[in-house]
Design a protein around this motif. Structure first.
Motif, PDB file in Angstrom:
ATOM      1  N   PRO A 179       0.808  -1.227   0.000  1.00  0.00           N
ATOM      2  CA  PRO A 179       0.000   0.000   0.000  1.00  0.00           C
ATOM      3  C   PRO A 179       0.843   1.280   0.000  1.00  0.00           C
ATOM      4  O   PRO A 179       0.417   2.302  -0.554  1.00  0.00           O
ATOM      5  N   VAL A 180       2.021   1.233   0.610  1.00  0.00           N
ATOM      6  CA  VAL A 180       2.911   2.403   0.571  1.00  0.00           C
ATOM      7  C   VAL A 180       3.399   2.630  -0.851  1.00  0.00           C
ATOM      8  O   VAL A 180       3.492   3.770  -1.325  1.00  0.00           O
ATOM      9  N   TRP A 181       3.728   1.548  -1.556  1.00  0.00           N
ATOM     10  CA  TRP A 181       4.097   1.639  -2.967  1.00  0.00           C
ATOM     11  C   TRP A 181       2.977   2.295  -3.776  1.00  0.00           C
ATOM     12  O   TRP A 181       3.219   3.211  -4.570  1.00  0.00           O
ATOM     13  N   GLU A 182       1.750   1.830  -3.574  1.00  0.00           N
ATOM     14  CA  GLU A 182       0.614   2.391  -4.314  1.00  0.00           C
ATOM     15  C   GLU A 182       0.476   3.886  -4.044  1.00  0.00           C
ATOM     16  O   GLU A 182       0.263   4.686  -4.966  1.00  0.00           O
ATOM     17  N   ALA A 183       0.604   4.261  -2.775  1.00  0.00           N
ATOM     18  CA  ALA A 183       0.475   5.676  -2.416  1.00  0.00           C
ATOM     19  C   ALA A 183       1.608   6.501  -3.008  1.00  0.00           C
ATOM     20  O   ALA A 183       1.401   7.631  -3.470  1.00  0.00           O
ATOM     21  N   MET A 184       2.835   5.950  -3.001  1.00  0.00           N
ATOM     22  CA  MET A 184       4.000   6.642  -3.543  1.00  0.00           C
ATOM     23  C   MET A 184       3.849   6.875  -5.042  1.00  0.00           C
ATOM     24  O   MET A 184       4.118   7.970  -5.550  1.00  0.00           O
ATOM     25  N   ILE A 185       3.413   5.862  -5.764  1.00  0.00           N
ATOM     26  CA  ILE A 185       3.236   5.985  -7.216  1.00  0.00           C
ATOM     27  C   ILE A 185       2.108   6.969  -7.522  1.00  0.00           C
ATOM     28  O   ILE A 185       2.249   7.854  -8.383  1.00  0.00           O
ATOM     29  N   ALA A 186       0.996   6.846  -6.825  1.00  0.00           N
ATOM     30  CA  ALA A 186      -0.142   7.726  -7.079  1.00  0.00           C
ATOM     31  C   ALA A 186       0.184   9.183  -6.769  1.00  0.00           C
ATOM     32  O   ALA A 186      -0.264  10.095  -7.472  1.00  0.00           O
ATOM     33  N   ALA A 187       0.982   9.419  -5.730  1.00  0.00           N
ATOM     34  CA  ALA A 187       1.337  10.791  -5.358  1.00  0.00           C
ATOM     35  C   ALA A 187       2.124  11.483  -6.458  1.00  0.00           C
ATOM     36  O   ALA A 187       2.142  12.715  -6.531  1.00  0.00           O
ATOM     37  N   GLN A 188       2.780  10.702  -7.317  1.00  0.00           N
ATOM     38  CA  GLN A 188       3.555  11.286  -8.421  1.00  0.00           C
ATOM     39  C   GLN A 188       2.843  11.123  -9.761  1.00  0.00           C
ATOM     40  O   GLN A 188       3.475  11.139 -10.825  1.00  0.00           O
ATOM     41  N   GLY A 189       1.533  10.960  -9.701  1.00  0.00           N
ATOM     42  CA  GLY A 189       0.721  10.952 -10.915  1.00  0.00           C
ATOM     43  C   GLY A 189       0.581   9.616 -11.598  1.00  0.00           C
ATOM     44  O   GLY A 189      -0.060   9.519 -12.650  1.00  0.00           O
ATOM     45  N   GLY A 190       1.185   8.578 -11.024  1.00  0.00           N
ATOM     46  CA  GLY A 190       1.136   7.272 -11.658  1.00  0.00           C
ATOM     47  C   GLY A 190      -0.087   6.478 -11.265  1.00  0.00           C
ATOM     48  O   GLY A 190      -0.717   6.743 -10.243  1.00  0.00           O
ATOM     49  N   ASP A 191      -0.411   5.497 -12.085  1.00  0.00           N
ATOM     50  CA  ASP A 191      -1.526   4.599 -11.806  1.00  0.00           C
ATOM     51  C   ASP A 191      -0.957   3.228 -11.458  1.00  0.00           C
ATOM     52  O   ASP A 191      -0.558   2.464 -12.338  1.00  0.00           O
ATOM     53  N   PRO A 192      -0.884   2.890 -10.154  1.00  0.00           N
ATOM     54  CA  PRO A 192      -0.253   1.627  -9.769  1.00  0.00           C
ATOM     55  C   PRO A 192      -1.020   0.394 -10.228  1.00  0.00           C
ATOM     56  O   PRO A 192      -0.468  -0.708 -10.242  1.00  0.00           O
ATOM     57  N   SER A 193      -2.288   0.560 -10.625  1.00  0.00           N
ATOM     58  CA  SER A 193      -3.075  -0.585 -11.083  1.00  0.00           C
ATOM     59  C   SER A 193      -3.077  -0.731 -12.604  1.00  0.00           C
ATOM     60  O   SER A 193      -3.632  -1.702 -13.135  1.00  0.00           O
ATOM     61  N   ALA A 194      -2.468   0.216 -13.307  1.00  0.00           N
ATOM     62  CA  ALA A 194      -2.471   0.177 -14.775  1.00  0.00           C
ATOM     63  C   ALA A 194      -1.572  -0.937 -15.291  1.00  0.00           C
ATOM     64  O   ALA A 194      -0.564  -1.288 -14.664  1.00  0.00           O
ATOM     65  N   ALA A 195      -1.933  -1.469 -16.452  1.00  0.00           N
ATOM     66  CA  ALA A 195      -1.093  -2.476 -17.098  1.00  0.00           C
ATOM     67  C   ALA A 195       0.224  -1.848 -17.528  1.00  0.00           C
ATOM     68  O   ALA A 195       0.261  -0.712 -18.018  1.00  0.00           O
ATOM     69  N   LEU A 196       1.308  -2.576 -17.328  1.00  0.00           N
ATOM     70  CA  LEU A 196       2.623  -2.084 -17.724  1.00  0.00           C
ATOM     71  C   LEU A 196       2.852  -2.336 -19.213  1.00  0.00           C
ATOM     72  O   LEU A 196       2.280  -3.281 -19.790  1.00  0.00           O
ATOM     73  N   PRO A 197       3.686  -1.524 -19.869  1.00  0.00           N
ATOM     74  CA  PRO A 197       3.979  -1.739 -21.284  1.00  0.00           C
ATOM     75  C   PRO A 197       4.594  -3.116 -21.530  1.00  0.00           C
ATOM     76  O   PRO A 197       5.368  -3.618 -20.712  1.00  0.00           O
ATOM     77  N   VAL A 198       4.235  -3.693 -22.662  1.00  0.00           N
ATOM     78  CA  VAL A 198       4.743  -5.008 -23.057  1.00  0.00           C
ATOM     79  C   VAL A 198       5.391  -4.888 -24.420  1.00  0.00           C
ATOM     80  O   VAL A 198       4.846  -4.245 -25.327  1.00  0.00           O
TER      81      VAL A 198
END
Length: 425
Positions: free
Chosen positions: A303-322
């Motif tokens: 959950p800290v990872w999710e909060a850290m990514i979201a705080a910088q505009g990222g979507d931690p649940s989004a699919a990563l590039p392949v």
């Protein structure tokens, strides 16, 4: 006081030691443009060849700190502690480590960089996450440290500008290998960052900058000495980089592996090093009674990872590039799988995961994915790794990089020991 650049160069060329005043002047004059690149490159070469003693290195570091500002985040209600790695292949440790240490009660201001050559860059990895941004203001960094406890972002332009200018010069003048210049480069930025404690991960082996254990120990001891001289509690671990760390080498591939670790799984070596560094960081921060191994295994850091990514505009649940193109490499014989870190790193670089020049773009989905761990037994024809890229023409170069670097040993060959040494003040 004003000196002559030529006098400073010749003093070091002839094996002398530079005075505090000479060091202060030449670093400041170079930063403002009064000492030319060719003069500083001559001085850097003289330092490479003749070295610096401990007081010289400490003063050189201070001069680079003084070229910019020293950050202060005020009272965050948590102790500040940071980590720095000298870089390697598959070294994604910052990604799970920062949220883990934050989950244990510390604040982690991880100012990071981009990859160049076969070593990956933390910012490149995180930029594979849709929406995530690397550049934050000092106010944003402080706010995120207070609310989340961890931030991973680009260094600010005002932090040790002398180092940024000198680093670019060393890169094109064959003077990167100087231990005094490496150590002062790393430590000037970390001290200026304002952290209260620092743990260093100094890599050694084929995929590391320091190829031998003795050189890695020397660099570790030099940096710990600089930290002590500047009142920064510093510890160094010397760790193996003869084989890749984890199974993934490449930006989105390493993010995915880091998420596995944060959810309580992932490769054993990545977990081992993450926990070892977390323990050192918590010790420097004065945090006791918390076992980072238990916190990591429980998934409580995710959950800290999710909060850290979201705080910088990222979507931690989004699919990563392949990557659009994937090819499999198979074992040419039966035996023990021993992948060379440098070979895997160069292959990932050629596939598009890294850059040859700082201005080059990287492919988020490119890289190498190991299908078996170093030290595992394989049979002839068994798939051992995958090559991921958006540019199929790059595969031939990647395969060439791996030629001779994927050794299949007839004798049982366990994975090298990961933690090799520790250096303390």
């Amino acid at each position: 006081m004003t000196f002559s650049a030529v006098d400073v160069i010749t003093a070091k060329r002839d094996g002398g030691r530079l005075s505090d005043e000479q060091i202060d002047w030449v670093v400041a004059a170079y930063t403002r443009g009064d000492v030319a690149d060719e003069q500083m490159s001559s001085l850097a070469m003289a330092i490479l060849l003749n070295g610096m003693d401990t007081p010289e290195i400490a003063r050189w570091t201070q001069a680079m700190i003084d070229s910019g500002e020293v950050l202060s985040f005020g009272d965050l209600g948590r102790p500040l502690v940071d980590k720095h790695s000298t870089g390697g292949v598959g070294d994604k440790i910052t990604l799970p480590l920062a949220p883990l240490v934050a989950a244990c009660g510390a604040a982690v201001p991880q100012l990071s960089g981009r990859g160049l050559g076969h070593t990956g860059g933390t910012l490149d990895k995180l930029e594979a996450i849709p929406g995530w941004r690397a550049s934050l203001s000092l106010e944003e960094i402080a706010a995120q440290l207070a609310s989340v406890g961890a931030v991973i972002c680009a260094t600010t332009p005002t932090l040790a500008p002398a180092d940024r200018k000198l680093y670019a010069l060393r890169d094109v003048t064959g003077t990167v290998e100087s231990i005094p210049l490496i150590a002062s480069s790393i430590m000037s930025k970390k001290i200026a960052e304002g952290t209260g404690g620092l743990v260093l991960d100094v890599k050694t082996g084929s995929g590391a900058f320091m190829k031998t254990l003795d050189r890695a120990r020397e660099l570790a001891a030099t940096m710990v000495g600089i930290g002590s001289a500047h009142g920064l509690a510093t510890t160094a671990l010397v760790t193996d980089m003869s084989v890749p760390l984890g199974r993934a080498a490449g930006n989105a591939l390493e993010v995915a592996e880091s998420v596995e670790v944060l959810r309580g799984g992932g490769p054993a070596d990545v977990v081992e090093l993450t926990v070892a560094l977390a323990r050192e960081m918590l010790a420097l921060a004065g945090i006791t009674g918390v076992d980072p191994a238990e916190v990591l295994a429980s998934g409580a850091a995710y959950p800290v990872w999710e909060a850290m990514i979201a705080a910088q505009g990222g979507d931690p649940s989004a699919a990563l590039p392949v990557a659009s193109h994937v090819e499999t490499v198979t074992a040419d014989r039966s035996g023990t799988f021993v992948p060379d870190a440098l070979a895997v790193g160069v292959a990932a670089w050629r596939l598009g995961a890294g850059r040859a020049r700082k201005e080059d773009a990287v492919q988020a989905g490119a890289g190498v994915l190991l299908l078996v761990d170093p030290g595992d037994e394989v049979t002839a024809g068994q798939p051992v790794l995958e090559l991921h890229t958006d540019t199929p023409d790059a595969v031939a170069g990647a395969r060439a990089a791996l030629d001779g670097g994927l050794r299949i040993s007839a004798e049982p060959t366990p994975r090298p020991r990961l933690l090799l040494d520790e250096v303390r003040a």
